[in-house]
Design an enzyme around this catalytic site. Structure first.
Site, PDB file in Angstrom:
ATOM      1  N   ARG A 114      -5.143  12.026  -7.914  1.00 30.07           N
ATOM      2  CA  ARG A 114      -4.217  10.994  -8.386  1.00 30.07           C
ATOM      3  C   ARG A 114      -4.905   9.634  -8.319  1.00 30.07           C
ATOM      4  O   ARG A 114      -5.438   9.241  -7.272  1.00 30.07           O
ATOM      5  CB  ARG A 114      -2.944  10.990  -7.546  1.00 30.07           C
ATOM      6  CG  ARG A 114      -1.962   9.903  -7.965  1.00 30.07           C
ATOM      7  CD  ARG A 114      -0.643  10.012  -7.213  1.00 30.07           C
ATOM      8  NE  ARG A 114       0.240   8.914  -7.602  1.00 30.07           N
ATOM      9  CZ  ARG A 114       0.581   7.902  -6.812  1.00 30.07           C
ATOM     10  NH1 ARG A 114       0.132   7.848  -5.563  1.00 30.07           N
ATOM     11  NH2 ARG A 114       1.380   6.944  -7.246  1.00 30.07           N
ATOM     12  N   HIS A 159       0.221   0.525 -10.764  1.00 31.57           N
ATOM     13  CA  HIS A 159       0.160   0.537  -9.304  1.00 31.57           C
ATOM     14  C   HIS A 159      -0.068  -0.911  -8.831  1.00 31.57           C
ATOM     15  O   HIS A 159      -1.047  -1.215  -8.172  1.00 31.57           O
ATOM     16  CB  HIS A 159      -0.949   1.467  -8.804  1.00 31.57           C
ATOM     17  CG  HIS A 159      -0.794   1.871  -7.377  1.00 31.57           C
ATOM     18  ND1 HIS A 159      -0.826   3.168  -6.945  1.00 31.57           N
ATOM     19  CD2 HIS A 159      -0.604   1.133  -6.254  1.00 31.57           C
ATOM     20  CE1 HIS A 159      -0.684   3.228  -5.635  1.00 31.57           C
ATOM     21  NE2 HIS A 159      -0.548   1.988  -5.189  1.00 31.57           N
ATOM     22  N   GLU A 204       5.909   3.288  -6.485  1.00 28.49           N
ATOM     23  CA  GLU A 204       6.733   2.596  -5.493  1.00 28.49           C
ATOM     24  C   GLU A 204       7.374   1.304  -6.014  1.00 28.49           C
ATOM     25  O   GLU A 204       7.112   0.214  -5.497  1.00 28.49           O
ATOM     26  CB  GLU A 204       5.907   2.281  -4.248  1.00 28.49           C
ATOM     27  CG  GLU A 204       5.404   3.515  -3.521  1.00 28.49           C
ATOM     28  CD  GLU A 204       4.699   3.184  -2.208  1.00 28.49           C
ATOM     29  OE1 GLU A 204       4.556   1.984  -1.886  1.00 28.49           O
ATOM     30  OE2 GLU A 204       4.292   4.116  -1.507  1.00 28.49           O
ATOM     31  N   ASN A 347       6.377   9.229  -2.106  1.00 25.59           N
ATOM     32  CA  ASN A 347       5.442   8.712  -1.108  1.00 25.59           C
ATOM     33  C   ASN A 347       6.191   8.554   0.210  1.00 25.59           C
ATOM     34  O   ASN A 347       7.219   7.871   0.261  1.00 25.59           O
ATOM     35  CB  ASN A 347       4.880   7.350  -1.520  1.00 25.59           C
ATOM     36  CG  ASN A 347       3.967   7.419  -2.735  1.00 25.59           C
ATOM     37  OD1 ASN A 347       3.678   8.512  -3.240  1.00 25.59           O
ATOM     38  ND2 ASN A 347       3.519   6.285  -3.207  1.00 25.59           N
ATOM     39  N   TYR A 349       5.551   7.985   4.559  1.00 31.11           N
ATOM     40  CA  TYR A 349       4.610   7.713   5.642  1.00 31.11           C
ATOM     41  C   TYR A 349       5.245   7.762   7.029  1.00 31.11           C
ATOM     42  O   TYR A 349       4.652   8.271   7.960  1.00 31.11           O
ATOM     43  CB  TYR A 349       3.969   6.325   5.444  1.00 31.11           C
ATOM     44  CG  TYR A 349       3.007   6.269   4.293  1.00 31.11           C
ATOM     45  CD1 TYR A 349       1.661   6.559   4.464  1.00 31.11           C
ATOM     46  CD2 TYR A 349       3.441   5.940   3.018  1.00 31.11           C
ATOM     47  CE1 TYR A 349       0.765   6.520   3.416  1.00 31.11           C
ATOM     48  CE2 TYR A 349       2.555   5.902   1.948  1.00 31.11           C
ATOM     49  CZ  TYR A 349       1.223   6.191   2.152  1.00 31.11           C
ATOM     50  OH  TYR A 349       0.344   6.161   1.105  1.00 31.11           O
ATOM     51  N   GLU A 418       1.957  10.722  -2.092  1.00 34.41           N
ATOM     52  CA  GLU A 418       1.190  10.063  -1.024  1.00 34.41           C
ATOM     53  C   GLU A 418       1.772  10.453   0.322  1.00 34.41           C
ATOM     54  O   GLU A 418       2.991  10.494   0.486  1.00 34.41           O
ATOM     55  CB  GLU A 418       1.231   8.526  -1.140  1.00 34.41           C
ATOM     56  CG  GLU A 418       0.468   7.946  -2.297  1.00 34.41           C
ATOM     57  CD  GLU A 418       0.573   6.416  -2.347  1.00 34.41           C
ATOM     58  OE1 GLU A 418       0.840   5.792  -1.293  1.00 34.41           O
ATOM     59  OE2 GLU A 418       0.388   5.847  -3.436  1.00 34.41           O
TER      60      GLU A 418
END
Length: 517
Positions: A114, A159, A204, A347, A349, A418
């Site tokens: 990606r 992005h 995002e 994504n 985290y 991600e």
């Protein structure tokens, strides 16, 4: 050059590792415990990949007729915006070292990579009247090299590196940006669509709008709190839908590709699960910060979530606004957005603890934070190996996957675009090894025990890079980059070998025998 002795030593340390959890150090737990409770495996056709972004690795900021992005312009004018005074002018110099980076992707054994296209490298002024042939040639070369190695490019159109001339017009707070993004998407589909078969429109939008238009955490640092955030949200969603339908109608019939969007989500854990107010606060946060983007696209009803619409409307009215600070979609726009993604790009985290809060002293009024009305904190018991915002709480990964599945069903596959953790450097990155092992364990549980339709996983990130306002102070990479060397030397970390073992030793299961997409 790569340190051969360091690589050999790392290989030796990993020689005895088995599937998914292999290196044990203080605080590092095995994925497959002695009871065998979590002894699941990934499907042979599960999409394993690694992810990067153009501005964070490419450099070459003024090379090959590239135009300036807003990050180029802002960091040159405000060199102290990043904590270390750095910028992305050179970054990891992937613009010149893409062949080495492709070799490193190949060494991990993944079949998907990606990456993003730099909008100003293709359209230097942001508009489609001038197409940069050098930029087109550069990306076509990368795509061809990847395909030659049997690696599928997964390409993000936006992005965060908006061309400066478009930012000068207001960026994502100007409704004309919808047209300009559609023009850019059309250009990309035209010149790359024979090589690229998996697209994401945007990365995002929540972080971009929240941190860039509602605060000064990210460029463009507009600080139009409570208004600019929602304009950005609204127009990014509409631009996404335009690009999706453009591809679906004009390009998909002969290019045969897929297209979606990547959203981000922290898991919202009630600080005290016995308190209804904390449970409600956690759900409110998820709807206000994830549902606001996901519901218009993935729900059967479409439009913004009812909770979001009513809350922003009511608070706007109480603040004396004539109309809601959150714009409305027309019926036509609701229909365009609903179903406008072939997959749910996620994504994830970290996790935050949530509790109900009417006001926090650092909140602006109006603001997205104030509209949400939630206090966010993290447990001091959770490890925090790098960036201040990123604590390690693996169960949150499984929980957010279940929340998405509960709210939007299993019709649309989830692709984890991600997932990763930061530290402050070093080749023996035990904390990253532990993070991947334990988060992937939660992913396997979500797939095999909860029925979540997750069909892919991309590690963030291939190599150490420019991490926005953190500059080069925190490291997310599977490969170390020596930013002090002219060669920007790459060396695989312990986590690179661990991740390669995960990819290599998976085995097919009946539960996951379906094809991706």
């Amino acid at each position: 050059m790569r340190s051969s002795s360091g690589v050999a030593q790392s290989r030796a340390r990993l020689a005895s590792l088995s599937l998914l959890c292999l290196v044990l150090a203080p605080g590092v737990s095995a994925l497959v415990d002695s009871s065998g409770l979590s002894n699941y495996s990934f499907a042979e056709n599960f999409m394993f990949g690694v992810a990067t972004a153009a501005f964070q690795i490419e450099g070459g900021w003024n090379t090959g007729e590239k135009g300036e992005s807003m990050w180029d312009t802002y960091l040159h004018k405000h060199p102290n915006f990043t904590v270390d005074g750095s910028n992305g002018d050179i970054a990891a110099d992937s613009y010149h070292k893409y062949k080495l980076d492709i070799n490193n992707v190949k060494s991990l054994g993944v079949k998907f990579y990606r990456m993003s296209i730099s909008w100003p490298r293709i359209l230097p002024q942001g508009f489609d009247n001038v197409i940069n042939k050098d930029g087109v040639r550069y990306y076509r070369t990368i795509f061809k090299e990847l395909l030659k190695e049997n690696i599928t490019p997964v390409v993000t159109l936006f992005h965060w590196d908006l061309p400066t001339p478009l930012m000068d017009l207001g960026g994502w707070s100007n409704p004309k940006i919808i047209d300009y993004f559609e023009d850019y998407a059309k250009t990309a589909f035209t010149v790359f669509g024979d090589l690229v078969k998996v697209w994401t429109t945007m990365n995002e939008p929540h972080q971009h709008c929240y941190n860039g238009y509602g605060s000064n955490n990210f460029v463009p640092a507009i600080m139009s709190n409570g208004v600019g955030e929602y304009l950005c949200t609204h127009y990014m969603l509409l631009a996404h839908s335009r690009a999706y339908h453009l591809y679906d109608k004009k390009f998909r019939p002969h290019q045969k590709g897929k297209i979606g969007i990547t959203l981000d989500a922290f898991w919202a854990e009630p600080k005290n699960n016995r308190k209804m107010s904390d449970r409600e606060a956690a759900e409110r946060y998820l709807q206000m910060h994830l549902g606001i983007f996901a519901h218009p696209i993935y729900s059967l009803e479409g439009d913004y979530p009812v909770l979001v619409r009513e809350r922003v409307n009511n608070i706007s009215q109480s603040q004396g606004f004539t109309r809601s600070r959150l714009p409305y979609f027309s019926n036509h726009e609701v229909n365009l957005l609903r179903g406008s993604s072939d997959f749910f790009g996620l994504n994830h985290y970290t996790t935050f603890l949530m509790s109900d809060l009417l006001m926090q002293k650092d909140w602006k009024i109006p603001s997205w934070d104030h509209d949400t009305g939630v206090k966010m904190e993290q447990s001091p018991k959770w490890p925090k190996p790098g960036a201040a915002w990123l604590s390690v709480y693996p169960p949150g990964f499984r929980k957010v996957l279940n929340w998405i599945t509960k709210n939007y069903g299993t019709r649309i596959p989830i692709i984890v675009t991600e997932n990763g953790v930061s530290d402050f450097g070093g080749l023996n990155d035990y904390s990253r090894v532990s993070y991947y092992n334990n988060y992937m364990n939660q992913l396997l549980l979500a797939i095999n025990e909860d029925g979540c339709n997750v069909q892919g996983y991309f590690a963030w990130t291939l190599m150490d890079d420019f991490e926005w306002t953190d500059g080069y102070t925190v490291k997310f990479g599977l490969f170390h980059v020596d930013f002090n060397s002219t060669e920007k030397t790459r060396i695989p970390k312990l986590s690179a070998f661990n991740f390669a073992e995960i990819v290599r030793k998976r085995r097919n299961t009946e539960e996951n025998s379906q094809r991706y997409f």
